[in-house]
Design a protein around this motif. Structure first.
Motif, short mmCIF file in Angstrom:
data_model
loop_
_atom_site.label_atom_id
_atom_site.label_comp_id
_atom_site.label_asym_id
_atom_site.label_seq_id
_atom_site.Cartn_x
_atom_site.Cartn_y
_atom_site.Cartn_z
N GLY A 98 0.48 -4.26 1.90
CA GLY A 98 0.18 -5.32 2.86
C GLY A 98 1.38 -5.63 3.73
O GLY A 98 1.25 -5.78 4.95
N LEU A 99 2.54 -5.72 3.13
CA LEU A 99 3.75 -6.02 3.91
C LEU A 99 4.06 -4.90 4.90
O LEU A 99 4.40 -5.14 6.06
CB LEU A 99 4.96 -6.25 2.97
N ALA A 100 3.92 -3.66 4.43
CA ALA A 100 4.20 -2.52 5.31
C ALA A 100 3.21 -2.45 6.46
O ALA A 100 3.50 -1.90 7.52
CB ALA A 100 4.17 -1.22 4.50
N LEU A 101 2.01 -3.03 6.25
CA LEU A 101 0.99 -3.05 7.31
C LEU A 101 1.02 -4.37 8.09
O LEU A 101 0.08 -4.70 8.80
CB LEU A 101 -0.41 -2.83 6.70
N ASN A 102 2.11 -5.12 7.94
CA ASN A 102 2.30 -6.36 8.71
C ASN A 102 1.22 -7.40 8.44
O ASN A 102 0.83 -8.15 9.34
CB ASN A 102 2.35 -6.05 10.21
#
Lengths: 509, 98
Positions: free
Chosen positions: A81-85
């Motif tokens: 989720g973080l890597a996908l903003n």
């Protein structure tokens, strides 16, 4: 089962379809996490185990068993989720999705419904166009956690398919493996680039998962799966009815599935037909899909909060902690490699589009010059992969082997033409570089007398050429050089043959 | 205020793969209606700022470490099933519902 038959042609050419319609895409990607154990129990997740060797009371849905959430799976999902903003939910629940199908022994799948762990993100993808690389922002609707289902084999009947089968066999090894579903928002405005954008998105997602180390993302083993939603509308009109194509099992097929669906829907619409909301099944061999379940009646899964699992409520501190574990992401890595290699954005895209980034990187690490590494992977080897309809990474060629070939070229014992034969031998399973060179007798003929004999023979066959060359038409030398290369089966250095030829005729350029 | 219709009961029965006769539909619709009406009285005292409770115990983040533990013996598991073949559970033909 309802199918709408078109009285006209089944498909029309893609460009023609795009003249009348605009595609809207939606991509649902499922990623099996590479955790050691399943989502809600401690069973192992290794691929290829004996049937039903990795099962326990929880994943078999035996009465009284209680699921417990795998911490690593939650952490992996938050990192994705973080890597996908994405925004990470501060509180969310699991839900039961109820249905009757023996791929889940419980008659429900534990999933997330209206409270996904991650939501509202984006992933930028780059596609190659005639005007250079173009960036599209694919918006992410949600990333949620669920469990994978068991594997069915349909027995009896002639086709091995569910229709006509006498009974089915179930292997529950896969049931309960952590599965992450990543759903895009509708992707609009891609026009003719829609198939490329779809492929670029799944490719980028795969590279992202690999960089995060959360999954082995092998499409051929099913650890990365993509469902393609597609609809068409005339410019200015509301969006059309969408179909969902499943069984899209390679990056190449993501592109093909979009293309084929655009061609099919356009033909149907132009013939006055109606698109029905349905699930379609993609066929790798034909590149076309056939209708599956009609979805005209919305399925009623009776979702409700999973009572056996407590909510997941990641603290800010935990999320921040996970944020620090994010590696260099693929887009940043590409930027860095472009600078390190000193190449243009266009040149980098050629490498990326060929699926050769890691291969070129490994080849350079093995000591090969970046230009030579790129040349082999995006030239000869890419052609070979395309001919065989496989990905570059499926070819049994390593960076070390290219380094060895380049060393032989530098030493003057191989040329590019012979090197191609070496690759051919390696791919045909004839062994390593030196084995192929020895077995096929691949070495540049450097013996001047042998070359001069071949030159004389060629000159004798084409007496007019010598005249042209001595008369100043140096480009005529090509005919003789070609004949000598042919006579030596490519095992001569063309530049050297040319020099010897001119010397023989007593002329200089 | 809530209530349940006979058609809704028929729909739920179909989803749950329960075959109910016409008489049974009437019977259960009536019974379920009483239950729903009773439960609905909770809504009368619950104000909109009280979220629906899905878990009676206010716990969050109950996790398990990602460490493999032995599962069940396959022979034992398959022996519990009505039928099995080639180390897999054998299930009756799956019918298309449409």
């Amino acid at each position: 089962m309802s199918t709408t038959k078109s009285s006209a042609v089944d498909v029309i050419p893609f460009d023609q379809a795009l003249a009348d319609f605009e595609p809207v895409l939606g991509l649902e990607v499922h990623v099996e996490l590479g955790t050691q154990t399943k989502m809600f129990c401690a069973c192992p997740t290794a691929f290829g185990a004996e049937p039903n060797a990795q099962v326990c009371p929880v994943c078999l849905g035996l009465p009284g068993s209680m699921p417990v959430v795998n911490r690593t799976a939650v952490e992996s999902t938050i990192r994705i989720g973080l890597a996908l903003n994405c925004a990470i939910a501060s509180w969310c629940r699991f839900a039961r999705k109820n249905y009757f199908y023996p791929d889940m022994p419980k008659d429900y799948q534990v999933s997330q419904y209206d409270e996904p762990l991650c939501s509202n993100g984006y992933l930028d993808v780059t596609v190659q166009t005639q005007d250079g690389p173009q960036v599209f922002r694919v918006e992410i609707e949600r990333v949620h956690m669920e469990e994978d289902t068991g594997k069915l084999t349909h027995e009896g009947g002639a086709t091995g398919r569910i229709h006509g089968a006498d009974y089915s066999l179930v292997d529950y090894n896969r049931a309960g493996i952590p599965l992450i579903e990543i759903v895009t928002k509708p992707i609009v405005g891609t026009g003719a680039l829609a198939p490329l954008v779809a492929r670029a998105y799944v490719t980028e997602l795969r590279d992202l998962m690999r960089a995060l180390g959360v999954s082995d993302v092998r499409m051929e083993e099913g650890s990365l799966r993509c469902d393609v939603n597609c609809s068409l509308n005339r410019p200015g009109d509301p969006w059309g009815t969408r179909s969902e194509t499943k069984n899209v099992n390679s990056l190449r097929s993501v592109e093909r599935a979009v293309r084929s669906e655009v061609e099919r829907q356009a033909a149907l619409l132009l013939a006055g037909g109606r698109i029905i909301q349905e699930t379609r099944h993609f066929h790798e061999d034909t590149g076309r899909s056939t209708p599956g379940r009609s979805k005209e009646h919305a399925e009623d899964y009776r979702y409700f909060p999973e009572p056996d699992l407590v909510p997941v409520a990641p603290s800010d501190a935990w999320i921040d902690d996970l944020r620090t574990t994010l590696p260099e992401l693929p887009s940043a890595r590409r930027e860095r490699l472009q600078q390190e290699w000193g190449i243009s954005a266009f040149e980098l895209m050629s490498v990326v589009n060929a699926g050769a980034l890691e291969l070129v990187e490994a080849t350079i690490a093995a000591g090969v010059d970046q230009a030579a590494a790129r040349k082999w992977w995006t030239g000869e080897l890419l052609r070979t992969a395309n001919d065989r309809q496989v990905e570059l990474s499926d070819l049994p060629v390593t960076g070390e082997q290219i380094a060895r070939i380049e060393a032989l070229i530098a030493a003057g014992s191989l040329n590019d033409k012979l090197a191609r034969q070496v690759f051919e031998g390696i791919i045909a399973g004839e062994g390593d570089v030196d084995d192929v060179v020895a077995a096929r007798g691949l070495v540049i003929v450097s013996d001047d007398s042998a070359l001069i004999a071949a030159i004389d023979a060629a000159l004798a066959e084409q007496p007019d050429v010598a005249e042209k060359i001595t008369g100043g038409k140096f480009q005529a030398a090509g005919a003789i050089v070609g004949a000598v290369m042919k006579a030596t089966k490519g095992q001569a250095d063309a530049a050297k043959v040319r020099a010897l030829l001119l010397e023989r005729l007593g002329v200089a350029e | 205020m809530t209530g349940i219709t006979r058609a809704e009961v028929a729909h739920l029965a179909r989803l749950a793969r329960l075959e109910l006769s016409e008489d049974e539909l009437d019977h259960y619709a009536g019974q379920l209606d009483v239950i729903l009406q009773s439960v609905a009285r909770v809504s009368e005292v619950a104000t909109p700022d009280i979220p629906a409770t899905s878990h009676p115990i206010p716990l969050v983040n109950v996790f398990r470490e990602d460490i493999v533990q032995a599962g069940l013996d396959r022979a034992e598991v398959l022996a519990c099933a009505p039928a099995h073949q080639d180390d897999r559970f054998r299930v009756p033909r799956i019918l298309d519902e449409e």
